[in-house]
Design a protein around this motif. Sequence first.
Motif, PDB file in Angstrom:
ATOM      1  N   PHE A  51      13.515  31.683  -7.268  1.00 19.35           N
ATOM      2  CA  PHE A  51      13.355  32.770  -8.021  1.00 19.35           C
ATOM      3  C   PHE A  51      14.113  32.551  -9.417  1.00 19.35           C
ATOM      4  O   PHE A  51      13.527  32.702 -10.410  1.00 19.35           O
ATOM      5  N   TYR A  52      15.395  32.100  -9.429  1.00 20.73           N
ATOM      6  CA  TYR A  52      16.096  31.804 -10.656  1.00 20.73           C
ATOM      7  C   TYR A  52      15.555  30.774 -11.554  1.00 20.73           C
ATOM      8  O   TYR A  52      15.475  30.884 -12.641  1.00 20.73           O
ATOM      9  N   GLY A 100       4.391  30.766  -8.187  1.00 19.29           N
ATOM     10  CA  GLY A 100       4.960  30.838  -6.924  1.00 19.29           C
ATOM     11  C   GLY A 100       6.273  30.938  -6.606  1.00 19.29           C
ATOM     12  O   GLY A 100       6.847  31.458  -5.622  1.00 19.29           O
ATOM     13  N   ALA A 101       7.132  30.470  -7.532  1.00 25.15           N
ATOM     14  CA  ALA A 101       8.402  30.232  -7.284  1.00 25.15           C
ATOM     15  C   ALA A 101       9.073  31.684  -7.253  1.00 25.15           C
ATOM     16  O   ALA A 101      10.236  31.889  -6.760  1.00 25.15           O
ATOM     17  N   MET A 102       8.589  32.605  -7.991  1.00 29.28           N
ATOM     18  CA  MET A 102       9.110  33.869  -8.154  1.00 29.28           C
ATOM     19  C   MET A 102       8.926  34.691  -6.967  1.00 29.28           C
ATOM     20  O   MET A 102       9.324  35.850  -6.501  1.00 29.28           O
ATOM     21  N   LEU A 158      14.285  41.561  -9.404  1.00 25.03           N
ATOM     22  CA  LEU A 158      15.501  41.311 -10.414  1.00 25.03           C
ATOM     23  C   LEU A 158      16.756  42.231 -10.016  1.00 25.03           C
ATOM     24  O   LEU A 158      17.800  41.771 -10.418  1.00 25.03           O
ATOM     25  N   LYS A 159      16.579  43.511  -9.642  1.00 29.35           N
ATOM     26  CA  LYS A 159      17.635  44.385  -9.313  1.00 29.35           C
ATOM     27  C   LYS A 159      18.325  43.671  -8.083  1.00 29.35           C
ATOM     28  O   LYS A 159      19.824  43.452  -8.171  1.00 29.35           O
ATOM     29  N   SER A 206      24.442  37.582  -5.616  1.00 28.85           N
ATOM     30  CA  SER A 206      23.085  37.906  -5.160  1.00 28.85           C
ATOM     31  C   SER A 206      23.173  37.716  -3.537  1.00 28.85           C
ATOM     32  O   SER A 206      22.521  38.427  -3.012  1.00 28.85           O
ATOM     33  N   HIS A 207      23.364  36.481  -3.327  1.00 29.39           N
ATOM     34  CA  HIS A 207      23.199  36.000  -1.922  1.00 29.39           C
ATOM     35  C   HIS A 207      23.981  36.926  -0.987  1.00 29.39           C
ATOM     36  O   HIS A 207      23.566  37.200   0.017  1.00 29.39           O
TER      37      HIS A 207
END
Length: 135
Positions: free
Chosen positions: A13-14, A56-58, A70-71, A106-107
């Motif tokens: 995602f990043y 596809g990465a997102m 995003l949140k 975030s993890h």
Amino acid sequence: MKIADFPVGLQFFYMGIYRAVNDPSTDSIISWGKNNKSFIIWNAPEFLANILSNCGAMMCDDFKEFYSSLKEYGFVKISGEHRMEFGHKYFVRGRPDLLKKMQAKSHARSRRICFIAKQARERNLANGLDRLRIR
């Protein structure tokens, strides 16, 4: 940017969002904000059609899911002249190495959310089994 430009072990995602924002060919759709610590989505329909759906990465199917992600990953919506501007103190132009710090925070939040969701599923299963029990 190549994958080698990012820290090892970084979530897709990043990398996906950073690459999209950092790509000068998409500046009419999505680009860095003035402070270089945010990004602005200039054209939402084009973003959905050409970036989000092709990246596809997102791992997002629609804008609502992307916004939720995003949140979850610690981005905040920045109010001001741009309606779709999002920022994070570790999302900085020219510093993909800082994304690793962003991921760590975030993890931990994601693990907590997964734990709460698992507890809720287990309660629902227990309640369902209780209702099925022969009396």
